[in-house]
Design an enzyme around this catalytic site. Structure first.
Site, PDB file in Angstrom:
ATOM      1  N   LYS A   1     -14.030   2.150  -2.831  1.00  9.35           N
ATOM      2  CA  LYS A   1     -14.825   2.613  -1.691  1.00  9.35           C
ATOM      3  C   LYS A   1     -16.011   3.430  -2.178  1.00  9.35           C
ATOM      4  O   LYS A   1     -17.140   3.260  -1.702  1.00  9.35           O
ATOM      5  CB  LYS A   1     -13.966   3.523  -0.797  1.00  9.35           C
ATOM      6  CG  LYS A   1     -13.109   2.805   0.208  1.00  9.35           C
ATOM      7  CD  LYS A   1     -12.550   3.829   1.186  1.00  9.35           C
ATOM      8  CE  LYS A   1     -11.377   3.286   1.955  1.00  9.35           C
ATOM      9  NZ  LYS A   1     -10.709   4.302   2.759  1.00  9.35           N
TER      10      LYS A   1
ATOM     11  N   GLU B   1       0.821  -1.209   0.000  1.00  6.36           N
ATOM     12  CA  GLU B   1       0.000   0.000   0.000  1.00  6.36           C
ATOM     13  C   GLU B   1       0.860   1.267   0.000  1.00  6.36           C
ATOM     14  O   GLU B   1       0.437   2.324  -0.456  1.00  6.36           O
ATOM     15  CB  GLU B   1      -0.938  -0.013   1.216  1.00  6.36           C
ATOM     16  CG  GLU B   1      -2.209   0.780   0.998  1.00  6.36           C
ATOM     17  CD  GLU B   1      -3.273   0.508   2.043  1.00  6.36           C
ATOM     18  OE1 GLU B   1      -4.247  -0.202   1.724  1.00  6.36           O
ATOM     19  OE2 GLU B   1      -3.154   1.000   3.178  1.00  6.36           O
TER      20      GLU B   1
ATOM     21  N   HIS C   1       7.023 -27.035   0.979  1.00  4.45           N
ATOM     22  CA  HIS C   1       6.250 -28.107   0.346  1.00  4.45           C
ATOM     23  C   HIS C   1       5.127 -27.537  -0.505  1.00  4.45           C
ATOM     24  O   HIS C   1       4.158 -28.228  -0.809  1.00  4.45           O
ATOM     25  CB  HIS C   1       5.693 -29.030   1.436  1.00  4.45           C
ATOM     26  CG  HIS C   1       6.783 -29.642   2.264  1.00  4.45           C
ATOM     27  ND1 HIS C   1       7.374 -30.836   1.952  1.00  4.45           N
ATOM     28  CD2 HIS C   1       7.435 -29.162   3.354  1.00  4.45           C
ATOM     29  CE1 HIS C   1       8.325 -31.096   2.831  1.00  4.45           C
ATOM     30  NE2 HIS C   1       8.391 -30.092   3.691  1.00  4.45           N
TER      31      HIS C   1
HETATM   32  O1  PA5 Z   1      -2.789   1.861   6.033  1.00  9.01           O
HETATM   33  C1  PA5 Z   1      -3.852   2.422   5.851  1.00  9.01           C
HETATM   34  O2  PA5 Z   1      -3.974   3.664   5.931  1.00  9.01           O
HETATM   35  C2  PA5 Z   1      -5.091   1.631   5.532  1.00  9.01           C
HETATM   36  O3  PA5 Z   1      -4.812   0.281   5.370  1.00  9.01           O
HETATM   37  C3  PA5 Z   1      -6.118   1.778   6.662  1.00  9.01           C
HETATM   38  O4  PA5 Z   1      -5.544   1.347   7.855  1.00  9.01           O
HETATM   39  C4  PA5 Z   1      -7.392   1.001   6.380  1.00  9.01           C
HETATM   40  O5  PA5 Z   1      -7.940   1.379   5.149  1.00  9.01           O
HETATM   41  C5  PA5 Z   1      -8.404   1.254   7.482  1.00  9.01           C
HETATM   42  O6  PA5 Z   1      -8.625   2.627   7.629  1.00  9.01           O
HETATM   43  P1  PA5 Z   1      -9.249   3.211   8.925  1.00  9.01           P
HETATM   44  O7  PA5 Z   1      -8.317   3.030  10.054  1.00  9.01           O
HETATM   45  O8  PA5 Z   1      -9.508   4.644   8.633  1.00  9.01           O
HETATM   46  O9  PA5 Z   1     -10.522   2.462   9.171  1.00  9.01           O
END
Ligand code: PA5
Length: 427
Positions: free
Chosen positions: A418, A283, A304
């Site tokens: 989203k 990410e 394996h």
């Molecule tokens: O690393 C990140 O920013 C994302 O993976 C968020 O943690 C994830 O989308 C969840 O977001 P939030 O904490 O706002 O619910």
């Protein structure tokens, strides 16, 4: 002192590996990136030197444990769940919820929106003794809020309309967001997710510290390990292995076409650490057509399953082995069937010995086959070492962002899905 070492030898000495020239050419950019990281000091770099989150988490954990809590449901997804789950899996008994000498309530992680998982959590937890921790920095993540609404409904049913309030914690942005509004309206307990720390960098905030403390872990030791890493980086700058590793993996991808980074942990306990890292790397860096693809694996199990591919498949991978010197527990393998050469040789050795010999054997075989690999070695799996590893890999990811020329701290690519979901669900 944390006991964590990095070994990149087999990224260089392996056939087709990196050359000193590649590394020297990247050096000025690496030094610049290290200087910027230390100068800018982004939120995640300051966490190990901040005691307020550990103190607040430990105090609330104490209250939860003292209340006789039977169950603790942590609701969150992505960066709001992977760190806490990695800590729990690494440091607590594999059957934590079943053992009688458990140091705290049963721990449940509601991450995905999956009716089977959530129903199962509700099946086994006792509403009268359940505490709920809703973790969302934005305060409106659909999966987290949906799971919260279901759990909240179940608790309200059992305890009366507002009976759940006393035992609900909102871990969220301290100033804004819908969850903060709910917390204000219903007078819920609030733990902050600092504004300048993104989800996947938040394991050392209350996001990771509260559940760790609730299950009896030493959160100060976790921070101490992370602090050691930061202090070493401050001292050694671009020489520090966390930062050198950024250059190594960046070059393996961009100069050698090895665009899959496999993290293979030789310990079941570290399986979720690899999952946490996969999110962190993916990410943070997968932007503008750049980034390498992280993949988690477990040794020896995946010998394996996947090692065939790592050994003889496309030359597109770097295998990063996580090795544990001392597993804490061990079992001697009894001597038996000495007349059967395919079985008898095992007797007199131990399970940990076999695991570590196989780890070493995989490393050697990969190297001989011209497959680049590196190793992160932990003396043992404890709070300090885990804190160190979290911090080192976060630093490596941030520095890699600079090398790739992408912003490691945003995630614009997840917004489109989203928006479609919101539309279809009527938001
Ligand atoms: O690393 C990140 O920013 C994302 O993976 C968020 O943690 C994830 O989308 C969840 O977001 P939030 O904490 O706002 O619910």
């Amino acid at each position: 002192m944390a006991d964590v070492t990095f070994d990149f030898t087999n990224l260089i000495e392996v056939e087709g590996g990196l050359e000193q020239r590649d590394i020297s050419e990247t050096r000025p950019r690496l030094e610049e990136a290290a200087k910027r990281l230390l100068g800018d000091s982004p939120g995640f770099m300051r966490l190990p030197k901040t005691s307020e989150y550990a103190e607040a988490s430990a105090a609330l954990a104490e209250e939860i444990r003292a209340s006789g809590a039977t169950d603790f449901i942590h609701i969150g997804i992505g960066g709001s769940a992977l760190g806490p789950m990695a800590v729990h899996k690494a440091l607590r008994h594999p059957y934590y919820n079943l053992i009688s000498e458990r140091p705290g309530p049963r721990m449940h992680f509601a991450e995905n929106v999956d009716p089977t998982t959530l129903s199962a959590i509700l099946d086994v937890s006792e509403p009268g003794g359940t505490w709920v921790n809703v973790v969302t920095k934005s305060g409106s993540t659909a999966e987290t809020m949906a799971n919260f609404l279901v759990v909240r409904g179940r608790l309200a049913e059992a305890l009366g309309d507002f009976g759940y309030q006393e035992r609900t914690i909102a871990t969220t942005d301290p100033e804004e967001g819908f969850l903060k509004q709910i917390a204000d309206r219903e007078d819920l307990k609030v733990l902050p997710v600092p504004k300048d720390v993104g989800g996947r960098f938040s394991v050392l905030t209350p996001v990771g510290l509260l559940p760790a403390a609730v299950s009896g872990l030493d959160v100060d030791a976790m921070l101490a390990g992370a602090r050691q890493c930061v202090e070493e980086v401050e001292e050694r700058g671009a020489e520090h292995p966390a930062i050198v590793g950024a250059a190594m993996h960046y070059l393996m991808d961009t100069a050698r076409g090895r665009n899959v980074r496999v993290m293979m942990a030789y310990s079941d306990a570290l399986e979720r650490l690899a999952a946490w890292f996969v999110q962190l790397w993916a990410e943070s860096l997968g932007k503008d057509g750049k980034g390498s693809t992280p993949h988690g694996a477990v040794g020896t199990t995946d010998q394996h399953s996947q090692v065939q591919l790592y050994m003889e498949g496309p030359h597109d991978k770097v295998v990063e082995i996580i090795e544990v010197e001392n597993h804490g527990r061990d079992l001697e393998i009894p001597k038996a069937y000495s007349d059967l050469e395919g079985v008898g040789y095992l007797g007199g050795h131990s399970i940990a010995e076999l695991l570590n010999v196989e780890c070493d054997a995989t490393r050697e075989a990969l190297t001989e086959a011209g497959r680049p690999n590196s190793t992160i070695k932990l003396g043992e799996i404890n709070e300090e070492n885990l804190g160190y590893v979290f911090q080192a890999l976060e630093i490596q990811t941030a520095i890699s962002g600079s090398l790739y020329g992408v912003d490691a701290f945003d995630q614009p690519g997840v917004e489109a899905g989203k928006e479609i979901t919101y539309k279809r669900m009527g938001r």
